[in-house]
Design an enzyme around this catalytic site. Structure first.
Site, PDB file in Angstrom:
ATOM      1  N   ASP A   1       2.405 -10.772   8.099  1.00  0.00           N
ATOM      2  CA  ASP A   1       3.861 -10.650   8.182  1.00  0.00           C
ATOM      3  C   ASP A   1       4.424 -11.613   9.204  1.00  0.00           C
ATOM      4  O   ASP A   1       5.637 -11.755   9.321  1.00  0.00           O
ATOM      5  CB  ASP A   1       4.248  -9.216   8.573  1.00  0.00           C
TER       6      ASP A   1
ATOM      7  N   ASP B   1       2.025  -3.794  -2.181  1.00  0.00           N
ATOM      8  CA  ASP B   1       2.025  -3.661  -0.720  1.00  0.00           C
ATOM      9  C   ASP B   1       1.424  -2.317  -0.305  1.00  0.00           C
ATOM     10  O   ASP B   1       1.263  -1.406  -1.133  1.00  0.00           O
ATOM     11  CB  ASP B   1       3.471  -3.778  -0.221  1.00  0.00           C
ATOM     12  N   MET B   2       1.130  -2.168   0.984  1.00  0.00           N
ATOM     13  CA  MET B   2       0.554  -0.929   1.527  1.00  0.00           C
ATOM     14  C   MET B   2       0.823  -0.970   3.023  1.00  0.00           C
ATOM     15  O   MET B   2       0.145  -1.670   3.753  1.00  0.00           O
ATOM     16  CB  MET B   2      -0.947  -0.963   1.246  1.00  0.00           C
ATOM     17  N   ASN B   3       1.836  -0.214   3.453  1.00  0.00           N
ATOM     18  CA  ASN B   3       2.394  -0.476   4.773  1.00  0.00           C
ATOM     19  C   ASN B   3       2.082   0.516   5.885  1.00  0.00           C
ATOM     20  O   ASN B   3       2.879   0.650   6.811  1.00  0.00           O
ATOM     21  CB  ASN B   3       3.912  -0.616   4.657  1.00  0.00           C
TER      22      ASN B   3
ATOM     23  N   CYS C   1      -0.974  -7.236  -0.612  1.00  0.00           N
ATOM     24  CA  CYS C   1      -0.338  -7.291   0.698  1.00  0.00           C
ATOM     25  C   CYS C   1      -0.542  -5.929   1.330  1.00  0.00           C
ATOM     26  O   CYS C   1      -0.489  -4.909   0.651  1.00  0.00           O
ATOM     27  CB  CYS C   1       1.145  -7.582   0.506  1.00  0.00           C
TER      28      CYS C   1
HETATM   29  C1  GLA Z   1       5.619  -5.483   4.290  1.00  0.00           C
HETATM   30  C2  GLA Z   1       5.294  -6.837   3.713  1.00  0.00           C
HETATM   31  C3  GLA Z   1       6.519  -7.713   3.768  1.00  0.00           C
HETATM   32  C4  GLA Z   1       7.632  -7.055   2.983  1.00  0.00           C
HETATM   33  C5  GLA Z   1       7.899  -5.667   3.550  1.00  0.00           C
HETATM   34  C6  GLA Z   1       8.890  -4.925   2.685  1.00  0.00           C
HETATM   35  O1  GLA Z   1       5.855  -5.565   5.650  1.00  0.00           O
HETATM   36  O2  GLA Z   1       4.215  -7.418   4.359  1.00  0.00           O
HETATM   37  O3  GLA Z   1       6.234  -8.982   3.234  1.00  0.00           O
HETATM   38  O4  GLA Z   1       7.274  -6.978   1.640  1.00  0.00           O
HETATM   39  O5  GLA Z   1       6.724  -4.898   3.620  1.00  0.00           O
HETATM   40  O6  GLA Z   1       9.157  -3.669   3.145  1.00  0.00           O
END
Ligand code: GLA
Length: 694
Positions: free
Chosen positions: A520, A451-453, A498
């Site tokens: 998401d 992931d990379m948020n 993601c």
């Molecule tokens: C992101 C991802 C989600 C989940 C959250 C977890 O938003 O897209 O699917 O994994 O992080 O913090």
């Protein structure tokens, strides 16, 4: 050999298309043709020799150059910009020579050299004949003694056949709302779409399609995408002489690269194509290419997964995950993925990122117990990580605050309480390789969600190896290096890309990840549109889609399943709260999905009625042999009495007989395609119908 060199020019032929280049009378390398393949190499037009109109409109300005720089009297948008160490910013490129690499994917290399400075530019064209696609990239080389500053380096410049009546299709969106298709007329001037966010972005996708009269299943489309997971840019320019030109490549916004002597710089590859059969055909060839040429595990259908994120958020431990795993196994899941919240200090999103070992309170025995339990239930185990990130509240940040992207004189702006590790730095890459290697080595992990948020801020790099603005590119290469090193060490692992949903979906990451978490937003009605946009350039096999509890009060569970079954099916709802009837329905849907998933994931997709344009939508998938298909139909909310459209099937063999589930007698493929069918649905009803050749 599909590369012909003749008459001061080159013709690149794929199965149905051709791209021709040549040197014109002034010695400029110009595009001669891009369209349908013609019978003989001599059929392609000669390079244009535009005549100077007035002192304001030079012939070079009007030449559709293959890779124009900023030079003399040219004022169209350049494909590259450089600055030499003496301050000269004008480039005079002279064609030097060419070579052809004769392999299964033949490659043409054209070499150009500056008239005065030791700068060489190589244009690369790799042919993917069967897919009617050409990969294009550029290498810059400095054989002098002083650096050359590159300010822009696109991967390709493309000139469309003469005319200014084109439409540009591209995609826009935002977090939780990705992949809206936008089709707009190109008018004189410059239009561009881009990412400035360090990743590919939710806000726009590195894909374009140019067309005049094309529809979904007919008409000419010129299209392309960039295999790159960082800042990118696509520009379309209509000149005052009705010439329409497209550039695609690294974003030049805040970009610079110090080209050191003897250290070449290579751009990412653009993948371009042409078809006469509409947007469907453009998507279809890209889908085949991704499946067969990019995906690390190739065209292998994915397992049905369960992901615990929306059910439990950060509130997890071995017992509660095991409880979910039991129900997941019972409804038919084959892979259990534990999402965020499992690692040291991760009680909420304000701590823990960077400390990638199991939280001692939640998992006192480590992950082994849970993984064993999941394996005993007959499922494989997957894990979520976010390697590029760090919370200031973490051991890693306390030890290495200098590792994050920042400007020393500015505050470090947090997003979701996190900062970005500078993956351009080799020590950061090496650290992360070691940490993730340990988790993967010590545990039986079959799947990793990477992931990379957040997006970047304060993009600084003290003591950067070259120009600090190289960060945008070095960062992405750093991500690629960490990821590919782990891939090589753990080849069995399936990776999912993601970035808060669809923030990193592109042909670059799909060399490393087999799957993408595309949004998401898991609400089924919104998903119909998001999924359709995604399908413009990426195939269903890469599209992970969970059934969750989002919209549960409004949208029936069966509808939510049907939407997710259009991709790689997963479940993400809180199974503990699902009634026995809901679990039974889930089990039936998963069973049905397993019967048809090879058609969906490996077959051809046909967008029949667009959910971005209509409340009633339909799409179908047909296997490559054209013996089996599956039709999905959705009705959202329409006032009654609604006049539901006829659905014309696609992709069947005209003479063969097919049975379509729910219809009393078999009919020819041609009948299903030409006469069509009516399917009555109520609001928020959906159907999945199997199609079998008899
Ligand atoms: C992101 C991802 C989600 C989940 C959250 C977890 O938003 O897209 O699917 O994994 O992080 O913090």
């Amino acid at each position: 050999m599909p590369i012909h060199a003749a008459n001061s020019g080159w013709v690149l032929e794929t199965s149905q298309t051709a791209y021709a280049i040549g040197l014109n009378a002034a010695g400029l390398l110009a595009q001669r043709y891009w369209g349908a393949r013609l019978p003989y190499p001599g059929d392609y037009p000669d390079p244009l020799n535009p005549v100077e109109r007035t002192s304001f409109d030079s012939s070079a300005h009007m030449t559709p150059e293959e890779y124009p720089g900023y030079s003399a009297l040219r004022f169209t948008d350049p494909a590259f910009l450089v600055s030499f160490s003496d301050g000269v910013r004008d480039v005079v490129l002279i064609y030097k020579d060419y070579s052809v690499i004769d392999t299964a994917k033949p490659e043409l290399i054209l070499r150009l050299q500056d008239a005065h400075y030791p700068l060489t530019i190589e244009l690369h064209y790799r042919l993917h004949e069967a897919y009617d696609l050409i990969e294009r990239w550029v290498t810059f080389e400095n054989s002098g003694e002083t650096p050359v500053l590159i300010k822009r380096a696109f991967s390709a410049k493309l000139t469309l056949p003469q005319g200014d009546h084109y439409f540009l299709s591209h995609m826009y969106g935002r977090h939780l709302d990705e992949y809206h298709i936008q089709k707009e007329p190109l008018v004189p001037g410059l239009k561009h779409v881009e990412s400035r966010r360090l990743t590919t972005s939710h806000h726009s996708a590195p894909w374009f399609a140019a067309s005049q009269n094309a529809q979904e299943f007919s008409g000419e489309v010129w299209f392309g995408t960039l295999a790159w997971s960082g800042n990118w840019k696509i520009s379309a320019e209509v000149t005052e002489f009705a010439s329409t030109r497209i550039s695609i490549g690294l974003n030049d916004w805040d970009f610079a690269w110090k080209l050191m002597p003897g250290q070449p710089f290579t751009t990412p590859a653009a993948v371009i194509g042409y078809t006469q059969d509409g947007f469907h055909a453009a998507s279809r060839t890209l889908h085949d290419y991704v499946r067969n040429e990019l995906l690390p595990h190739g065209p292998q259908p994915h397992k049905v997964l369960y992901n615990s994120w929306e059910a439990t958020l950060f509130n997890i431990d071995e017992a509660s995950q095991a409880e979910l795993a039991e129900i997941a196994a019972r409804i038919g899941a084959e892979l259990f993925v534990m999402d965020d919240g499992w690692f040291h200090g991760r009680l909420s999103d304000n701590a823990g990122l960077g400390d990638w070992w199991p939280d001692e309170v939640k998992f006192p025995r480590g992950l082994g117990g849970l993984i064993q339990k999941v394996n005993d239930l007959g499922m494989e185990f997957g894990l979520w990580v976010e390697p590029e990130m760090v919370n200031p509240n973490s051991d890693l940040y306390r030890t290495h605050p200098e590792w994050v992207i920042h400007f020393p004189t500015r505050a470090r702006t947090e997003a979701r309480q996190q900062l970005i590790l500078n993956f351009g730095r080799p020590e950061v890459q090496n650290y992360m390789i070691a940490v993730l290697d340990k988790i993967l080595r010590e545990n039986n992990i079959a799947f990793v969600k990477w992931d990379m948020n957040r997006n970047v801020s304060e993009p600084g790099w003290e003591n950067a190896p070259g120009d600090p603005r190289e960060l945008w590119v070095r960062y992405v290469y750093g991500v690629y290096r960490v990821w590919s090193t782990l891939r090589e060490r753990f080849p069995r692992v399936i990776w999912q890309s993601c970035s808060g949903g669809g923030g990193r979906a592109d042909f670059g990451i799909l060399r490393l990840a087999d799957q993408i978490w595309i949004s998401d937003n898991t609400e089924a009605i919104a998903r119909l549109s998001i999924q359709e946009g995604f399908s413009q350039f990426l195939p269903a096999i890469t599209m992970e889609a969970w059934v969750t509890d989002w919209g549960r009060d409004l949208v029936p569970l069966e509808f939510r399943f049907h939407v997710s079954m259009c991709g790689s099916l997963g479940v993400g709802g809180n199974l503990l709260e699902w009634s026995p009837a809901e679990r039974d329905l889930a089990a039936r849907c998963i069973q049905l999905y397993k019967e048809i998933r090879s058609i969906i994931q490996l077959g051809d997709q046909y967008r029949l009625i667009s959910p971005q344009k209509s409340e009633f939508s339909a799409l179908m998938y047909v296997n490559k042999e054209k013996t089996r298909g599956v039709l999905f139909v959705f009705r959202v909310v329409m006032p009654d009495p609604a006049n539901l459209p006829v659905i014309y099937l696609k992709g069947l063999q005209p003479e063969a007989l097919y049975r379509v589930e729910g219809f009393d007698r078999p009919r020819s493929g041609k009948a299903w395609m030409e006469a069509g069918i009516k399917i009555e649905l109520k609001n928020l009803q959906s159907k999945v119908l199997k199609i079998e050749q008899i």
